[in-house]
Design a protein around this motif. Structure first.
Motif, PDB file in Angstrom:
ATOM      1  N   ALA A  40       0.718  -1.274   0.001  1.00 45.11           N
ATOM      2  CA  ALA A  40      -0.201  -0.010   0.011  1.00 45.11           C
ATOM      3  C   ALA A  40       0.979   1.129  -0.085  1.00 45.11           C
ATOM      4  CB  ALA A  40      -0.977   0.137   0.976  1.00 45.11           C
ATOM      5  N   ILE A  41       1.928   1.266   0.319  1.00 43.85           N
ATOM      6  CA  ILE A  41       2.974   2.410   0.359  1.00 43.85           C
ATOM      7  C   ILE A  41       3.182   3.187  -0.864  1.00 43.85           C
ATOM      8  CG2 ILE A  41       5.163   3.125   1.034  1.00 43.85           C
ATOM      9  CD1 ILE A  41       5.436   1.143   3.227  1.00 43.85           C
ATOM     10  N   GLY A  42       3.233   2.357  -1.868  1.00 43.42           N
ATOM     11  CA  GLY A  42       3.690   3.214  -2.999  1.00 43.42           C
ATOM     12  C   GLY A  42       2.774   4.202  -3.415  1.00 43.42           C
ATOM     13  N   THR A  43       1.149   3.826  -3.582  1.00 45.58           N
ATOM     14  CA  THR A  43       0.111   4.629  -3.751  1.00 45.58           C
ATOM     15  C   THR A  43      -0.017   5.671  -2.986  1.00 45.58           C
ATOM     16  OG1 THR A  43      -1.009   2.567  -5.213  1.00 45.58           O
ATOM     17  CG2 THR A  43      -2.328   4.360  -4.345  1.00 45.58           C
ATOM     18  N   GLU A  49       1.386  13.189  -2.156  1.00 42.44           N
ATOM     19  CA  GLU A  49       1.799  14.263  -3.193  1.00 42.44           C
ATOM     20  C   GLU A  49       0.525  15.287  -3.617  1.00 42.44           C
ATOM     21  OE1 GLU A  49       3.908  12.479  -6.269  1.00 42.44           O
ATOM     22  OE2 GLU A  49       5.390  11.730  -5.093  1.00 42.44           O
ATOM     23  N   ALA A  50      -0.566  14.374  -3.922  1.00 37.24           N
ATOM     24  CA  ALA A  50      -1.877  15.291  -4.324  1.00 37.24           C
ATOM     25  C   ALA A  50      -2.268  16.092  -3.443  1.00 37.24           C
ATOM     26  CB  ALA A  50      -2.779  14.087  -4.908  1.00 37.24           C
ATOM     27  N   PHE A  51      -2.318  15.401  -2.014  1.00 37.96           N
ATOM     28  CA  PHE A  51      -3.078  16.313  -0.819  1.00 37.96           C
ATOM     29  C   PHE A  51      -2.139  17.381  -0.656  1.00 37.96           C
ATOM     30  CE2 PHE A  51      -3.288  16.796   3.693  1.00 37.96           C
ATOM     31  CZ  PHE A  51      -4.684  16.856   4.009  1.00 37.96           C
ATOM     32  N   THR A 202       0.148  -8.134  -5.192  1.00 38.67           N
ATOM     33  CA  THR A 202      -0.926  -7.332  -5.366  1.00 38.67           C
ATOM     34  C   THR A 202      -0.676  -6.347  -6.526  1.00 38.67           C
ATOM     35  OG1 THR A 202      -0.170  -5.516  -4.235  1.00 38.67           O
ATOM     36  CG2 THR A 202      -1.515  -7.017  -3.273  1.00 38.67           C
ATOM     37  N   LEU A 203      -1.652  -6.314  -7.280  1.00 40.81           N
ATOM     38  CA  LEU A 203      -1.666  -5.249  -8.497  1.00 40.81           C
ATOM     39  C   LEU A 203      -1.134  -3.922  -8.014  1.00 40.81           C
ATOM     40  CD1 LEU A 203      -2.080  -5.171 -11.751  1.00 40.81           C
ATOM     41  CD2 LEU A 203      -4.573  -4.519 -11.243  1.00 40.81           C
ATOM     42  N   ALA A 204      -1.895  -3.448  -6.893  1.00 39.84           N
ATOM     43  CA  ALA A 204      -1.232  -2.093  -6.536  1.00 39.84           C
ATOM     44  C   ALA A 204       0.379  -2.015  -6.405  1.00 39.84           C
ATOM     45  CB  ALA A 204      -1.927  -2.044  -5.037  1.00 39.84           C
ATOM     46  N   LEU A 205       0.859  -2.978  -5.819  1.00 38.10           N
ATOM     47  CA  LEU A 205       2.441  -3.068  -5.851  1.00 38.10           C
ATOM     48  C   LEU A 205       2.954  -2.927  -7.076  1.00 38.10           C
ATOM     49  CD1 LEU A 205       4.598  -4.489  -3.097  1.00 38.10           C
ATOM     50  CD2 LEU A 205       5.347  -4.685  -5.529  1.00 38.10           C
ATOM     51  N   ILE A 206       2.545  -3.708  -7.850  1.00 41.61           N
ATOM     52  CA  ILE A 206       3.085  -3.804  -9.149  1.00 41.61           C
ATOM     53  C   ILE A 206       2.865  -2.522 -10.048  1.00 41.61           C
ATOM     54  CG2 ILE A 206       3.156  -4.746 -11.531  1.00 41.61           C
ATOM     55  CD1 ILE A 206       2.164  -7.359 -10.210  1.00 41.61           C
ATOM     56  N   LEU A 207       1.913  -1.967 -10.057  1.00 41.51           N
ATOM     57  CA  LEU A 207       1.799  -0.850 -10.774  1.00 41.51           C
ATOM     58  C   LEU A 207       2.323   0.510 -10.176  1.00 41.51           C
ATOM     59  CD1 LEU A 207      -2.151  -1.138 -11.967  1.00 41.51           C
ATOM     60  CD2 LEU A 207       0.009  -1.477 -13.093  1.00 41.51           C
ATOM     61  N   SER A 208       2.020   0.791  -8.741  1.00 41.49           N
ATOM     62  CA  SER A 208       2.659   1.935  -8.100  1.00 41.49           C
ATOM     63  C   SER A 208       4.035   2.048  -8.100  1.00 41.49           C
ATOM     64  CB  SER A 208       2.066   2.098  -6.475  1.00 41.49           C
ATOM     65  OG  SER A 208       2.545   0.864  -5.726  1.00 41.49           O
ATOM     66  N   ALA A 264     -10.185   8.358  -4.940  1.00 39.24           N
ATOM     67  CA  ALA A 264     -10.677   7.285  -5.641  1.00 39.24           C
ATOM     68  C   ALA A 264      -9.900   7.000  -7.081  1.00 39.24           C
ATOM     69  CB  ALA A 264     -12.019   7.113  -5.835  1.00 39.24           C
ATOM     70  N   ALA A 265      -9.736   8.149  -7.807  1.00 33.62           N
ATOM     71  CA  ALA A 265      -9.206   8.311  -9.125  1.00 33.62           C
ATOM     72  C   ALA A 265      -7.636   7.832  -8.953  1.00 33.62           C
ATOM     73  CB  ALA A 265      -9.367   9.628  -9.699  1.00 33.62           C
ATOM     74  N   ILE A 266      -6.898   8.088  -8.040  1.00 35.21           N
ATOM     75  CA  ILE A 266      -5.520   7.958  -7.660  1.00 35.21           C
ATOM     76  C   ILE A 266      -5.425   6.450  -7.586  1.00 35.21           C
ATOM     77  CG2 ILE A 266      -3.561   8.429  -6.267  1.00 35.21           C
ATOM     78  CD1 ILE A 266      -4.387  11.148  -6.052  1.00 35.21           C
ATOM     79  N   LEU A 267      -6.456   6.015  -6.812  1.00 35.88           N
ATOM     80  CA  LEU A 267      -6.380   4.513  -6.257  1.00 35.88           C
ATOM     81  C   LEU A 267      -6.506   3.615  -7.462  1.00 35.88           C
ATOM     82  CD1 LEU A 267      -8.464   4.682  -3.035  1.00 35.88           C
ATOM     83  CD2 LEU A 267      -5.786   4.010  -3.257  1.00 35.88           C
ATOM     84  N   ALA A 268      -7.409   4.123  -8.527  1.00 39.28           N
ATOM     85  CA  ALA A 268      -7.898   3.388  -9.564  1.00 39.28           C
ATOM     86  C   ALA A 268      -6.465   3.154 -10.650  1.00 39.28           C
ATOM     87  CB  ALA A 268      -9.215   3.628 -10.375  1.00 39.28           C
ATOM     88  N   LYS A 269      -5.786   4.381 -10.476  1.00 39.03           N
ATOM     89  CA  LYS A 269      -4.823   4.384 -11.571  1.00 39.03           C
ATOM     90  C   LYS A 269      -3.839   3.408 -11.015  1.00 39.03           C
ATOM     91  CE  LYS A 269      -1.220   7.631 -13.100  1.00 39.03           C
ATOM     92  NZ  LYS A 269      -0.678   9.014 -13.293  1.00 39.03           N
ATOM     93  N   TYR A 270      -3.641   3.102  -9.898  1.00 41.19           N
ATOM     94  CA  TYR A 270      -2.553   1.991  -9.394  1.00 41.19           C
ATOM     95  C   TYR A 270      -3.212   0.981  -8.995  1.00 41.19           C
ATOM     96  CZ  TYR A 270       0.345   6.267  -9.915  1.00 41.19           C
ATOM     97  OH  TYR A 270       1.020   7.365 -10.605  1.00 41.19           O
ATOM     98  N   GLY A 271      -3.964   0.572  -9.683  1.00 37.79           N
ATOM     99  CA  GLY A 271      -4.900  -1.032  -9.411  1.00 37.79           C
ATOM    100  C   GLY A 271      -5.774  -0.996  -8.448  1.00 37.79           C
TER     101      GLY A 271
END
Length: 276
Positions: A40-43, A49-51, A202-208, A264-271
């Motif tokens: 979860a850390i990468g995302t 950064e966005a915040f 996880t897909l989240a780790l691979i993408l982020s 949610a948009a940022i989360l979706a970008k990173y799986g």
């Protein structure tokens, strides 16, 4: 870190020791300290950064991954403001004062080293690998299974796939000479660097983290945000943010941002799919 029983150094104890050395009193005002499950850390870095674009006075300190249990302990000790967890908080953690905020789920996948030509498997084939009944890819090259420690949050996720998978995972954990990766990042490193490498991530780790890992289709379903949302890819892992029961106003604002449409948009970008 990996050791061969084989395990990839143990972050949680060393990281908690470092946090204890500096202590909660040294945190700079308007600084949010975050660590926990590595997937979860990468995302979360991108969310931070966005915040900051709307709140430039807020700083983020991201520690190396210390796992879900390590994150809960650090939150309770006042050493982290947000702990990232790949499982629900336990009853004991809640009784001790942890508050839980679910925010995302991501496809739980089997990743392979790029030397492996396969793009998909059946769950029955995965069971054979974990049970030790299959140790070669179709081209004759060796399958190098990357395991996680028995107490890691990936283990119940694996066992929950089927009764056969649960038994196969237990066999793998008791087999000598296996590669055991201590953290999510260690596991990804091992899959990337080991010819024939195969393991859960996880897909989240691979993408982020832009990992050079192929996420395998499972039973014909390709892991994606859409497939996880519509249920055609049924294997997912849920991420939670853990805090003390009364987090600061700054932490509350950030949690609200993570769970907002912009988050949610940022989360979706990173799986990941936004959840509550």
């Amino acid at each position: 870190m990996i050791q061969r029983r084989k395990m990839f150094p143990v972050w949680p104890a060393s990281m908690l020791a470092a946090l204890l050395l500096f202590g909660p009193g040294t945190a700079i005002a308007e600084t949010i300290r975050i660590s926990g499950t590595g997937g979860a850390i990468g995302t979360m870095r991108f969310l931070g950064e966005a915040f900051r674009k709307a709140h430039p006075d807020v700083r983020f300190e991201f520690m190396p991954g210390m796992g879900s249990s390590g994150a809960a302990k650090a939150v309770l000790a006042g050493l982290l403001d947000i702990g990232l967890c790949g499982r629900p908080a336990t009853g004991e953690e809640r009784d001790q004062g942890v508050a839980e905020f679910r925010y995302a789920k991501t496809p739980f996948v089997f990743g392979v080293n790029r030397s492996v030509r396969k793009t998909g498997m059946t769950l029955a084939g995965v069971v054979e690998i974990y049970a030790g009944k299959r140790n070669r890819w179709e081209d004759g090259s060796r399958i190098r299974l990357i395991l996680r420690p028995s107490m890691d949050s990936d283990i119940p996720a694996l066992k929950g796939m089927s009764l056969e998978m649960a038994a196969a995972v237990d066999m793998a954990l008791h087999r000598e000479g296996m590669i055991v990766a201590m953290t999510d990042q260690d596991a990804a490193d091992a899959i990337e660097l080991t010819p024939g490498g195969f393991g859960a991530t996880t897909l989240a780790l691979i993408l982020s983290e832009r990992r050079d890992i192929r996420a395998m289709a499972l039973n014909g379903a390709v892991p994606s945000v859409r497939a996880a949302a519509d249920g055609s890819y049924p294997y997912t892992k849920t991420f939670c943010m853990l805090t003390r029961k009364h987090p600061s106003a700054t932490v509350r604002r950030f949690i609200e941002f993570v769970r907002s449409p912009a988050g949610a948009a940022i989360l979706a970008k990173y799986g990941q799919i936004a959840v509550r």
